[in-house]
Motif scaffolding. Sequence first.
Motif, short mmCIF file in Angstrom:
data_model
loop_
_atom_site.label_atom_id
_atom_site.label_comp_id
_atom_site.label_asym_id
_atom_site.label_seq_id
_atom_site.Cartn_x
_atom_site.Cartn_y
_atom_site.Cartn_z
N PRO B 8 37.86 38.12 53.48
CA PRO B 8 36.65 38.87 53.77
C PRO B 8 35.67 38.72 52.62
N ALA B 9 34.40 38.50 52.93
CA ALA B 9 33.42 38.29 51.86
C ALA B 9 32.13 39.05 52.16
N PHE B 10 31.74 39.89 51.24
CA PHE B 10 30.45 40.57 51.33
C PHE B 10 29.72 40.36 50.01
N ILE B 86 43.23 37.55 51.25
CA ILE B 86 42.79 37.45 49.85
C ILE B 86 41.35 37.92 49.80
N ASP B 87 41.01 38.76 48.86
CA ASP B 87 39.62 39.20 48.77
C ASP B 87 38.75 38.10 48.19
N GLY B 88 37.49 38.09 48.59
CA GLY B 88 36.58 37.02 48.20
C GLY B 88 35.98 37.18 46.82
N ASP B 89 36.36 38.24 46.10
CA ASP B 89 35.71 38.50 44.81
C ASP B 89 36.47 37.94 43.62
N GLY B 90 37.57 37.25 43.88
CA GLY B 90 38.31 36.64 42.80
C GLY B 90 39.33 37.54 42.10
N GLN B 91 39.54 38.74 42.63
CA GLN B 91 40.52 39.64 42.03
C GLN B 91 41.95 39.16 42.27
#
Lengths: 119, 244
Positions: B8-10, B86-91
Amino acid sequence: MNPYPVTPIQIISIIVSFLLLAIIILLIRRKKIREEYAILWVIIFFVFILLSIFRGLIDIISSFLGIQYQPASIFLILIGSLFLLMLHFSIVISDMKKKINTLAMTIAILEAKVPPKKK
Amino acid sequence: MKLMVLIPAFNEENTIVTVIEETKKHLPEADILVINDGSTDNTKKILMQSSGIKVIHLPFNMGIGGAIWTGFNFFCEEGYDFLVRIDGDGQHQPSETRRLLEPIVKGEAVLVIGSRFIEREGYLSSFYRRAGVKLLNILSRLILKKGITDSTSGFRAYNRDAIYLLSKDYPFDYPEPIEIYMLNKKGFKIKEISIKMEERKGGVSSISLMKSYYYLIKVLLTILVNFLYGGNDESLSSDPHSNH
């Protein structure tokens, strides 16, 4: 002897109640409100009309509920009606949000599956 | 075995490419699906230029729950077997997805959660957040009678049984703790493994400090309502498709 002499406020109440009911019916006829959302409004204005014509009803309701000060019964009915209407709106809005989300998801997935147009 | 990675990416223009490339490197056999949740920055443009991935652009920002739910529905439609989120923020580190998937593939659990708090390594989030996470954990322990150390972690792997069940009536706001609750109620096995989380490299958390109080109340409300409602919630009953 009539214990409830006709007063100007009663006449105003009756006229206003009928007027509001008429507006709702007009809005339904003009398709500005869907019937399913107007039912609650119609019922509430019917109650208002009954209460303004038969003033004794308030006394009966007050003594039944044990309310000493009759106008309090009117406010109780009014606040109760508004509460019901708002609850109804919350339900309708939630339902609509759910449908909008489903719609958005369906479209987004479909869009992703359509092969890109060649320019 | 069909494997899907859901990202998911926002507004993740700074990190999304790295996350995608890392994922390709560590899970080359997986199909990558990125959900662009109505981003207002260059995320959409970047995604349209990247190749070898599937992208779904939501017409407006539906929130993390809406994005995940869309991914789950795509998963069901395309008949995948396993899913990694996987989250899109690189965490989350794509290098750890293999370990996350292992118990799922072996059939030891339907949901595996990557937890920051088992070995307390890497980024552990701010004090206020940790306090909220802690409260949620205490509650989930009380209600689920189960020790989940990181119930809000979005680094997860699922099998199809879990996805079919969750996609039927997915919680739209802050779904992570509620997923645990829904699966646990059906008696599905949930496992946690220790992972390291990075501090987000870009973008803004979907949950600001003010919102995290709303988050907490909303999650508590959902859990309590479900808890009081008992175990016969029809809307949560499992999908017939999941049996074959």
